[in-house]
Motif scaffolding. Sequence first.
Motif, mmCIF file in Angstrom:
data_model
loop_
_atom_site.group_PDB
_atom_site.id
_atom_site.type_symbol
_atom_site.label_atom_id
_atom_site.label_comp_id
_atom_site.label_asym_id
_atom_site.label_seq_id
_atom_site.Cartn_x
_atom_site.Cartn_y
_atom_site.Cartn_z
ATOM 1 N N ALA A 162 54.937 -43.966 31.718
ATOM 2 C CA ALA A 162 54.425 -44.280 33.046
ATOM 3 C C ALA A 162 55.338 -43.720 34.139
ATOM 4 O O ALA A 162 54.859 -43.195 35.156
ATOM 5 N N LEU A 163 56.645 -43.806 33.952
ATOM 6 C CA LEU A 163 57.572 -43.237 34.937
ATOM 7 C C LEU A 163 57.400 -41.735 35.041
ATOM 8 O O LEU A 163 57.466 -41.161 36.136
ATOM 9 N N THR A 164 57.165 -41.087 33.918
ATOM 10 C CA THR A 164 56.968 -39.641 33.928
ATOM 11 C C THR A 164 55.739 -39.275 34.750
ATOM 12 O O THR A 164 55.767 -38.343 35.552
ATOM 13 N N VAL A 165 54.663 -40.016 34.586
ATOM 14 C CA VAL A 165 53.433 -39.722 35.331
ATOM 15 C C VAL A 165 53.596 -40.052 36.809
ATOM 16 O O VAL A 165 53.226 -39.269 37.681
ATOM 17 N N VAL A 166 54.172 -41.208 37.108
ATOM 18 C CA VAL A 166 54.268 -41.665 38.492
ATOM 19 C C VAL A 166 55.223 -40.790 39.308
ATOM 20 O O VAL A 166 54.958 -40.482 40.467
ATOM 21 N N LEU A 167 56.328 -40.380 38.721
ATOM 22 C CA LEU A 167 57.347 -39.673 39.484
ATOM 23 C C LEU A 167 57.221 -38.155 39.422
ATOM 24 O O LEU A 167 58.067 -37.448 39.960
ATOM 25 N N THR A 168 56.180 -37.642 38.786
ATOM 26 C CA THR A 168 55.938 -36.210 38.831
ATOM 27 C C THR A 168 55.424 -35.861 40.225
ATOM 28 O O THR A 168 54.442 -36.413 40.691
ATOM 29 N N GLY B 138 48.304 -50.887 44.106
ATOM 30 C CA GLY B 138 46.901 -50.530 43.915
ATOM 31 C C GLY B 138 46.719 -49.185 43.238
ATOM 32 O O GLY B 138 45.754 -48.961 42.518
ATOM 33 N N GLU B 139 47.649 -48.271 43.445
ATOM 34 C CA GLU B 139 47.559 -46.958 42.812
ATOM 35 C C GLU B 139 47.918 -47.030 41.331
ATOM 36 O O GLU B 139 47.389 -46.279 40.527
ATOM 37 N N ILE B 140 48.797 -47.954 40.980
ATOM 38 C CA ILE B 140 49.226 -48.066 39.586
ATOM 39 C C ILE B 140 48.262 -48.913 38.773
ATOM 40 O O ILE B 140 47.917 -48.573 37.648
ATOM 41 N N SER B 141 47.795 -50.027 39.358
ATOM 42 C CA SER B 141 47.003 -50.978 38.575
ATOM 43 C C SER B 141 45.622 -50.450 38.213
ATOM 44 O O SER B 141 44.970 -51.020 37.354
ATOM 45 N N THR B 142 45.170 -49.375 38.834
ATOM 46 C CA THR B 142 43.861 -48.822 38.479
ATOM 47 C C THR B 142 43.924 -47.931 37.254
ATOM 48 O O THR B 142 42.891 -47.565 36.704
ATOM 49 N N GLN B 143 45.115 -47.590 36.806
ATOM 50 C CA GLN B 143 45.262 -46.701 35.657
ATOM 51 C C GLN B 143 45.349 -47.522 34.369
ATOM 52 O O GLN B 143 45.886 -48.613 34.363
ATOM 53 N N PRO B 144 44.828 -46.968 33.261
ATOM 54 C CA PRO B 144 44.885 -47.716 31.999
ATOM 55 C C PRO B 144 46.323 -47.991 31.550
ATOM 56 O O PRO B 144 46.632 -49.053 31.038
ATOM 57 N N TRP B 145 47.237 -47.059 31.751
ATOM 58 C CA TRP B 145 48.618 -47.282 31.340
ATOM 59 C C TRP B 145 49.304 -48.264 32.276
ATOM 60 O O TRP B 145 50.288 -48.872 31.914
ATOM 61 N N GLY B 146 48.809 -48.427 33.510
ATOM 62 C CA GLY B 146 49.406 -49.357 34.451
ATOM 63 C C GLY B 146 49.032 -50.798 34.155
ATOM 64 O O GLY B 146 49.784 -51.726 34.435
ATOM 65 N N LEU C 15 57.136 -54.326 33.985
ATOM 66 C CA LEU C 15 58.389 -53.628 33.708
ATOM 67 C C LEU C 15 58.511 -52.374 34.562
ATOM 68 O O LEU C 15 59.580 -52.083 35.103
ATOM 69 N N LEU C 16 57.415 -51.634 34.680
ATOM 70 C CA LEU C 16 57.427 -50.422 35.508
ATOM 71 C C LEU C 16 57.698 -50.784 36.959
ATOM 72 O O LEU C 16 58.506 -50.145 37.639
ATOM 73 N N ILE C 17 57.061 -51.839 37.429
ATOM 74 C CA ILE C 17 57.221 -52.254 38.822
ATOM 75 C C ILE C 17 58.656 -52.692 39.080
ATOM 76 O O ILE C 17 59.216 -52.407 40.138
ATOM 77 N N SER C 18 59.285 -53.358 38.127
ATOM 78 C CA SER C 18 60.669 -53.790 38.332
ATOM 79 C C SER C 18 61.606 -52.592 38.481
ATOM 80 O O SER C 18 62.535 -52.627 39.282
ATOM 81 N N VAL C 19 61.349 -51.517 37.740
ATOM 82 C CA VAL C 19 62.175 -50.315 37.866
ATOM 83 C C VAL C 19 61.932 -49.653 39.216
ATOM 84 O O VAL C 19 62.872 -49.248 39.907
ATOM 85 N N LEU C 20 60.661 -49.558 39.628
ATOM 86 C CA LEU C 20 60.345 -48.936 40.917
ATOM 87 C C LEU C 20 60.887 -49.756 42.078
ATOM 88 O O LEU C 20 61.314 -49.195 43.087
ATOM 89 N N GLN C 21 60.898 -51.082 41.954
ATOM 90 C CA GLN C 21 61.472 -51.929 43.008
ATOM 91 C C GLN C 21 62.976 -51.737 43.103
ATOM 92 O O GLN C 21 63.537 -51.718 44.191
ATOM 93 N N GLU C 22 63.623 -51.591 41.971
ATOM 94 C CA GLU C 22 65.064 -51.351 41.995
ATOM 95 C C GLU C 22 65.388 -50.006 42.648
ATOM 96 O O GLU C 22 66.410 -49.860 43.300
ATOM 97 N N MET C 23 64.482 -49.047 42.498
ATOM 98 C CA MET C 23 64.670 -47.749 43.143
ATOM 99 C C MET C 23 64.371 -47.821 44.638
ATOM 100 O O MET C 23 64.797 -46.957 45.393
ATOM 101 N N GLY C 24 63.613 -48.841 45.063
ATOM 102 C CA GLY C 24 63.281 -48.990 46.473
ATOM 103 C C GLY C 24 62.114 -48.140 46.917
ATOM 104 O O GLY C 24 61.983 -47.823 48.103
ATOM 105 N N ILE C 25 61.215 -47.779 45.989
ATOM 106 C CA ILE C 25 60.091 -46.909 46.341
ATOM 107 C C ILE C 25 58.749 -47.573 46.042
ATOM 108 O O ILE C 25 57.726 -46.893 45.980
ATOM 109 N N PHE C 26 58.740 -48.889 45.880
ATOM 110 C CA PHE C 26 57.509 -49.598 45.527
ATOM 111 C C PHE C 26 57.073 -50.482 46.681
ATOM 112 O O PHE C 26 57.888 -51.065 47.389
ATOM 113 N N GLU C 27 55.755 -50.567 46.870
ATOM 114 C CA GLU C 27 55.188 -51.417 47.915
ATOM 115 C C GLU C 27 54.117 -52.297 47.292
ATOM 116 O O GLU C 27 53.264 -51.817 46.554
ATOM 117 N N GLU C 28 54.130 -53.577 47.631
ATOM 118 C CA GLU C 28 53.192 -54.544 47.049
ATOM 119 C C GLU C 28 51.776 -54.395 47.581
ATOM 120 O O GLU C 28 50.858 -54.920 46.990
#
Length: 186
Positions: A112-118, A129-137, A144-157
């Motif tokens: 998921a990180l590979t797809v999101v951060l490409t 909303g962009e992540i939860s519409t995907q089957p892998w999301g 778990l993916l959201i916790s990593v993106l939040q730690e990076m500071g690039i995630f919005e609820e």
Amino acid sequence: MATGVRLRLGAVRYHQLFLAGMHHRNGSAPAARHTGGRRGAPRKPPPPLAGRPDPGWQQLPLFGQLPRHYGRTAPDGIDAAGPWLAWARYLAHSRAEAGRWSVDSRLSVNRALTVVLTGYTEGDVIRRGEISTQPWGRGLRGGLLISVLQEMGIFEEAVGPPARADRPPARKRTTGASGRQAVSYG
């Protein structure tokens, strides 16, 4: 009897030793005893230390961020050596070690990180909303993916599109206790 053995010994050109206990009766050799430790192939080494990438100079975008679509990412379009992905993999690995993630969780977060951060650039925001519409999301356990993106500071609820400042707030029709309809803003 001793004479028959001596006659046969003269015809032997080489000697064969039979050592007791070397093989089992079925012909297989006993397996070496395992002295402990981890079985199987050795673990992959952890990703190299990585920190937040230096953005350097950037061209400011002409328009705001457009919604991203993660539907199909071509394998040749994936940037597996990007600095954002390297940092995300390092953070995910450290969280996985601390939280004892399963192997399946580690692999799915890595995919998921590979797809999101490409194609990710500094200043972009990844929305739920962009992540939860995907089957892998949807299949990632416990965000778990959201916790990593939040730690990076690039995630919005925010689930929906951001509110526009030039549009007045939506009107709501409510029915009071007297049965009359009232209009409220906001």
